[in-house]
Design a protein around this motif. Structure first.
Motif, PDB file in Angstrom:
ATOM      1  N   GLY A 169       0.807  -1.216   0.000  1.00 43.83           N
ATOM      2  CA  GLY A 169       0.000   0.000   0.000  1.00 43.83           C
ATOM      3  C   GLY A 169       0.840   1.266   0.000  1.00 43.83           C
ATOM      4  N   ALA A 170       2.122   1.157  -0.451  1.00 42.70           N
ATOM      5  CA  ALA A 170       3.056   2.305  -0.344  1.00 42.70           C
ATOM      6  C   ALA A 170       2.999   2.861   1.078  1.00 42.70           C
ATOM      7  N   GLY A 171       3.004   1.936   2.051  1.00 40.14           N
ATOM      8  CA  GLY A 171       2.832   2.310   3.453  1.00 40.14           C
ATOM      9  C   GLY A 171       3.891   3.297   3.931  1.00 40.14           C
ATOM     10  N   VAL A 172       3.445   4.337   4.613  1.00 40.77           N
ATOM     11  CA  VAL A 172       4.351   5.377   5.102  1.00 40.77           C
ATOM     12  C   VAL A 172       4.993   4.905   6.407  1.00 40.77           C
ATOM     13  N   ILE A 173       6.310   4.887   6.443  1.00 42.19           N
ATOM     14  CA  ILE A 173       7.017   4.496   7.667  1.00 42.19           C
ATOM     15  C   ILE A 173       7.867   5.662   8.168  1.00 42.19           C
ATOM     16  N   HIS A 174       8.201   5.607   9.467  1.00 41.14           N
ATOM     17  CA  HIS A 174       9.017   6.653  10.107  1.00 41.14           C
ATOM     18  C   HIS A 174      10.503   6.329   9.941  1.00 41.14           C
ATOM     19  N   LYS A 175      11.333   7.355  10.021  1.00 43.91           N
ATOM     20  CA  LYS A 175      12.781   7.159   9.900  1.00 43.91           C
ATOM     21  C   LYS A 175      13.325   6.176  10.928  1.00 43.91           C
ATOM     22  N   ASP A 176      12.634   6.037  12.061  1.00 45.50           N
ATOM     23  CA  ASP A 176      13.102   5.106  13.098  1.00 45.50           C
ATOM     24  C   ASP A 176      13.004   3.649  12.651  1.00 45.50           C
ATOM     25  N   SER A 177      12.428   3.417  11.467  1.00 45.95           N
ATOM     26  CA  SER A 177      12.366   2.050  10.939  1.00 45.95           C
ATOM     27  C   SER A 177      13.750   1.563  10.497  1.00 45.95           C
ATOM     28  N   LEU A 178      14.694   2.488  10.370  1.00 47.50           N
ATOM     29  CA  LEU A 178      16.030   2.142   9.889  1.00 47.50           C
ATOM     30  C   LEU A 178      17.050   2.181  11.023  1.00 47.50           C
ATOM     31  N   ASN A 179      18.111   1.377  10.855  1.00 38.81           N
ATOM     32  CA  ASN A 179      19.263   1.475  11.741  1.00 38.81           C
ATOM     33  C   ASN A 179      20.091   2.701  11.376  1.00 38.81           C
ATOM     34  N   ALA A 180      21.053   3.003  12.208  1.00 34.65           N
ATOM     35  CA  ALA A 180      21.901   4.178  11.975  1.00 34.65           C
ATOM     36  C   ALA A 180      22.651   4.088  10.659  1.00 34.65           C
ATOM     37  N   ASP A 181      22.969   2.847  10.224  1.00 35.22           N
ATOM     38  CA  ASP A 181      23.707   2.689   8.964  1.00 35.22           C
ATOM     39  C   ASP A 181      22.793   2.665   7.742  1.00 35.22           C
ATOM     40  N   GLY A 182      21.509   2.894   7.952  1.00 32.81           N
ATOM     41  CA  GLY A 182      20.553   2.950   6.837  1.00 32.81           C
ATOM     42  C   GLY A 182      19.896   1.622   6.522  1.00 32.81           C
ATOM     43  N   SER A 183      20.347   0.550   7.151  1.00 30.45           N
ATOM     44  CA  SER A 183      19.708  -0.748   6.921  1.00 30.45           C
ATOM     45  C   SER A 183      18.353  -0.790   7.619  1.00 30.45           C
ATOM     46  N   PHE A 184      17.498  -1.679   7.146  1.00 27.67           N
ATOM     47  CA  PHE A 184      16.143  -1.738   7.704  1.00 27.67           C
ATOM     48  C   PHE A 184      16.157  -2.476   9.037  1.00 27.67           C
ATOM     49  N   LYS A 185      15.386  -1.935  10.005  1.00 24.19           N
ATOM     50  CA  LYS A 185      15.322  -2.535  11.341  1.00 24.19           C
ATOM     51  C   LYS A 185      13.967  -3.195  11.566  1.00 24.19           C
ATOM     52  N   ALA A 186      12.924  -2.422  11.589  1.00 21.45           N
ATOM     53  CA  ALA A 186      11.561  -2.918  11.820  1.00 21.45           C
ATOM     54  C   ALA A 186      10.595  -1.805  11.439  1.00 21.45           C
ATOM     55  N   PRO A 187       9.383  -2.166  10.985  1.00 18.27           N
ATOM     56  CA  PRO A 187       8.456  -1.121  10.541  1.00 18.27           C
ATOM     57  C   PRO A 187       7.898  -0.299  11.709  1.00 18.27           C
TER      58      PRO A 187
END
Length: 515
Positions: free
Chosen positions: A164-182
């Motif tokens: 759904g082109a779901g909008v996520i917050h920047k906190d979804s990423l780790n500091a190195d830009g990798s994905f952490k959790a939605p």
């Protein structure tokens, strides 16, 4: 029951005994593939993800599109500029307020090829549609400009396989830009993912539901009424059946062959609904034998769908000759027109085609949740009755899918996942085979009509196009449409508010349980 499935059931039963009062347990036949929305996904992944993330727009109950994170959507007179006004008060799971800047950041991340978003090619121009700019002129407004008028732009934004082109917050990423959790805005947030066993979501207490008294697809009322939802991984259908009857789980999609047994269970309600999944027989029109239109037409007259369809669905489904699902507002009298059962005509057509008894291989598989094998078996008998020399080749699903993607077959029993807009349903199997061997219909006039329907927002014009496409589809017969799937859901009588729908995926908001 093997040792693994016994352990899974035991785990499920153990969980049920220790579960808090307001947890809904849902059986799924496989684990999710990742936590990254629209990336490394499949149907099970999308089903879980769409409880955590939300987009600007979403599918309604009837397959049309309505606002979700947006309060309203305005299309400018130029036909290419969309202005989304965000709903007020919406928050992310981390408590941060949703702003237009967040939408812009999330969109830019999706459009970065490094994200590997499943739907990047739908918006970067490769398939015709291109989002040329996205701006956030103020905290409540997002403006998206596309390259040319496109009647499917909002539908594509809302597609479940795009998360759904779901909008996520920047906190979804780790500091190195990798994905952490939605970190999304959905009614539930991630609690725990234990790979191979379950995904647990917990209620988002700060959720702000869209307006509406009732659930309406992925729009409408979406209040989280239970403390948690637990998606249990139970691959074995027999174990799932035992779990729902015992009360270890609250709802599951079941085999239609289990319908009668489940209807006798005192603590279970059975719900059925026709969805947009297409059960079909594909023809390879570039094959020397199947390339003859009269042979394909003969097959269409050789199959008695009034017998075949009930036989492979325990009497639940009805024939549908159209690739438009029966619940669509575009499903009209024209779409109901198909081939009649006429074995004498089938034999005459085979003679006119010069058919000399050449072997025709029909590929199928034995997946428990799909009727493909039984479709192949019964249709083989009907085709043999008119003189067609059809042999069945049973493959593992992965091998069949590979043969499908390469176009390496004469005929196969196949299932297409749901595409609710008719243009998307046609696009699913239509296109040039030289570039995309998996496509089955490459009539240039039909492709032009599909493109025209995709660009149009005029309902009357689209209806005319879809009726014309159906007639052309019946003439060319690149595949034989059999029926839409009837989904069978078993639901514990402890649970209230659960409703299956045309998009097939469970929705656990506006649902209550009593223990």
């Amino acid at each position: 029951m093997n040792s693994r499935t016994a352990l899974v059931l035991a785990a499920a039963l153990g969980f049920a005994a220790a579960a808090p009062a307001q947890t809904v347990n849902v059986a799924r036949n496989a684990d999710i593939r990742s936590l990254n929305p629209g990336v490394n996904r499949d149907d099970n992944t999308d089903a879980v993800m769409l409880h955590m993330v939300e987009g600007l727009v979403a599918m309604r109950e009837n397959g049309s599109v309505g606002p979700l994170l947006a309060e309203n959507v305005a299309l400018a007179k130029d036909g290419v500029t969309y202005t989304f006004t965000l709903r007020k008060g919406v928050k992310f799971h981390n408590g941060a307020p949703l702003t237009a800047a967040d939408v812009l950041w999330s969109w830019n991340r999706y459009m970065d090829p490094k994200t590997d978003w499943r739907c990047l090619s739908e918006f970067d121009g490769r398939n015709g549609l291109k989002v040329e700019s996205v701006t956030a002129p103020n905290p409540q407004t997002v403006v998206m400009r596309i390259n040319k008028p496109n009647g499917l732009f909002l539908d594509t934004l809302a597609r479940p396989d795009c998360a759904g082109a779901g909008v996520i917050h920047k906190d979804s990423l780790n500091a190195d830009g990798s994905f952490k959790a939605p970190v999304g805005t959905g009614p539930f947030k991630l609690d725990e993912w234990k790979r191979g066993e379950y995904v647990k979501l917990s209620k988002f207490a700060g959720y702000v539901s869209p307006a509406g008294k009732d659930t309406d697809g992925y729009t409408g009322a979406k209040r989280p009424l239970v403390d948690a939802v637990k998606f249990m991984v139970i691959p074995d259908p027999a174990t799932t059946k035992a779990a729902i009857v015992s009360g270890a789980i609250d709802t599951a999609e079941m085999l239609d062959s289990d319908l009668l047994d489940l209807q006798k269970a005192p603590n279970v309600d059975v719900q059925t609904t026709t969805n947009g999944v297409k059960e079909v027989i594909l023809f390879q029109t570039r094959d020397p034998v199947m390339g003859k239109q009269k042979i394909r037409e003969a097959i269409s007259h050789a199959l008695d769908l009034r017998q075949l369809v009930p036989a492979v669905t325990s009497g639940l489904a009805k024939p549908n000759p159209s690739v438009i699902h029966t619940g669509s507002p575009f499903y009209d009298e024209t779409q109901k027109q198909g081939y009649r059962y006429d074995p004498a005509l089938a034999r005459k057509l085979l003679q006119e085609a010069g058919y000399k008894g050449e072997v025709i291989k029909m590929i199928t598989n034995k997946r428990a949740a799909r009727p493909s094998f039984n479709i192949a078996l019964i249709s083989q008998q009907m085709m043999q009755a008119v003189g067609l020399n059809v042999e069945i080749e049973v493959l593992e699903w992965a091998t069949q899918l590979d043969r499908y993607n390469k176009g390496n077959y004469q005929m196969m029993a196949f299932s297409y996942s749901a595409r609710l807009d008719p243009a998307l349903s046609y696009e699913q199997f239509s296109g040039p085979k030289d570039k995309q061997p998996r496509k089955v219909w490459e009539n240039p006039q039909a492709l032009a009509l599909i493109e025209k329907a995709s660009a149009s927002s005029d309902e009357a014009e689209r209806r005319r196009i879809f009726d014309e496409l159906h007639k052309s589809f019946q003439q060319d017969i690149p595949m034989l449409m059999l029926f839409n799937e009837v989904q069978v859901n078993a639901v514990s009588r402890r649970m209230q508010g659960f409703r299956p729908w045309v998009a097939t995926k469970p929705r656990l908001w506006e649902v209550k349980v009593t223990r």
